[in-house]
Design a protein around this motif. Sequence first.
Motif, mmCIF file in Angstrom:
data_model
loop_
_atom_site.group_PDB
_atom_site.id
_atom_site.type_symbol
_atom_site.label_atom_id
_atom_site.label_comp_id
_atom_site.label_asym_id
_atom_site.label_seq_id
_atom_site.Cartn_x
_atom_site.Cartn_y
_atom_site.Cartn_z
ATOM 1 N N HIS A 107 0.799 -1.225 0.000
ATOM 2 C CA HIS A 107 0.000 0.000 0.000
ATOM 3 C C HIS A 107 0.838 1.284 0.000
ATOM 4 C CE1 HIS A 107 -3.089 -2.903 0.702
ATOM 5 N NE2 HIS A 107 -2.547 -3.246 1.848
ATOM 6 N N ALA A 108 2.067 1.208 -0.530
ATOM 7 C CA ALA A 108 2.909 2.404 -0.609
ATOM 8 C C ALA A 108 2.390 3.379 -1.660
ATOM 9 C CB ALA A 108 4.355 2.019 -0.932
ATOM 10 N N LEU A 109 1.708 2.843 -2.659
ATOM 11 C CA LEU A 109 1.101 3.672 -3.700
ATOM 12 C C LEU A 109 -0.408 3.460 -3.677
ATOM 13 C CD1 LEU A 109 3.583 3.042 -6.633
ATOM 14 C CD2 LEU A 109 3.398 5.089 -5.215
ATOM 15 N N ARG A 110 -1.127 4.497 -3.963
ATOM 16 C CA ARG A 110 -2.586 4.489 -3.833
ATOM 17 C C ARG A 110 -3.268 3.380 -4.629
ATOM 18 N NH1 ARG A 110 -6.626 9.518 -5.043
ATOM 19 N NH2 ARG A 110 -8.519 8.474 -4.383
ATOM 20 N N PHE A 111 -2.882 3.156 -5.862
ATOM 21 C CA PHE A 111 -3.592 2.187 -6.694
ATOM 22 C C PHE A 111 -2.796 0.905 -6.926
ATOM 23 C CE2 PHE A 111 -5.395 6.340 -7.996
ATOM 24 C CZ PHE A 111 -6.691 6.121 -7.553
ATOM 25 N N ALA A 112 -1.789 0.651 -6.102
ATOM 26 C CA ALA A 112 -0.959 -0.549 -6.259
ATOM 27 C C ALA A 112 -1.016 -1.391 -4.988
ATOM 28 C CB ALA A 112 0.485 -0.154 -6.551
ATOM 29 N N ASP A 113 -0.902 -2.693 -5.154
ATOM 30 C CA ASP A 113 -0.853 -3.578 -3.992
ATOM 31 C C ASP A 113 0.382 -3.303 -3.147
ATOM 32 O OD1 ASP A 113 -3.206 -4.819 -4.747
ATOM 33 O OD2 ASP A 113 -2.179 -6.457 -5.775
ATOM 34 N N SER A 114 1.514 -3.069 -3.817
ATOM 35 C CA SER A 114 2.747 -2.802 -3.092
ATOM 36 C C SER A 114 3.796 -2.241 -4.039
ATOM 37 C CB SER A 114 3.289 -4.082 -2.440
ATOM 38 O OG SER A 114 3.768 -4.976 -3.425
#
Length: 124
Positions: A107-114
């Motif tokens: 969840h480091a990026l809004r639309f990415a799992d990691s």
Amino acid sequence: MQQITPGLARIRIKNLRLRTYIGINEEEILNRQDVVINATILYPANQAVEVNQIDQALNYRTITKAFIQHVETNRFALLERLTQELLDIVMAHAQVRYAEVEVDKPHALRFADSVSITLSASRD
């Protein structure tokens, strides 16, 4: 990734989930976050196979405990630094011929799992 050759064992530590302080934003500095660690380690296992004794094998439990202690007791600004330090822990074992460590920050990026960083090292 390194090709496996006869006599080399491949150890995989998969999805080791830990919590640490990682990042540069105030919220990241103040709150622990999840990280997911994966490691691949190649070492010559001929002797371990032959004698069936733990002292002839690379002890993955020792490496995993070192990962846990290091991650949980330190703070990291960058994912790259954490990944390199874990790789250094693995490469401190003289038996290791090749290692690859990947650290995910969910969840480091809004639309990415990691987001993840992978680093590797080898010894001839």
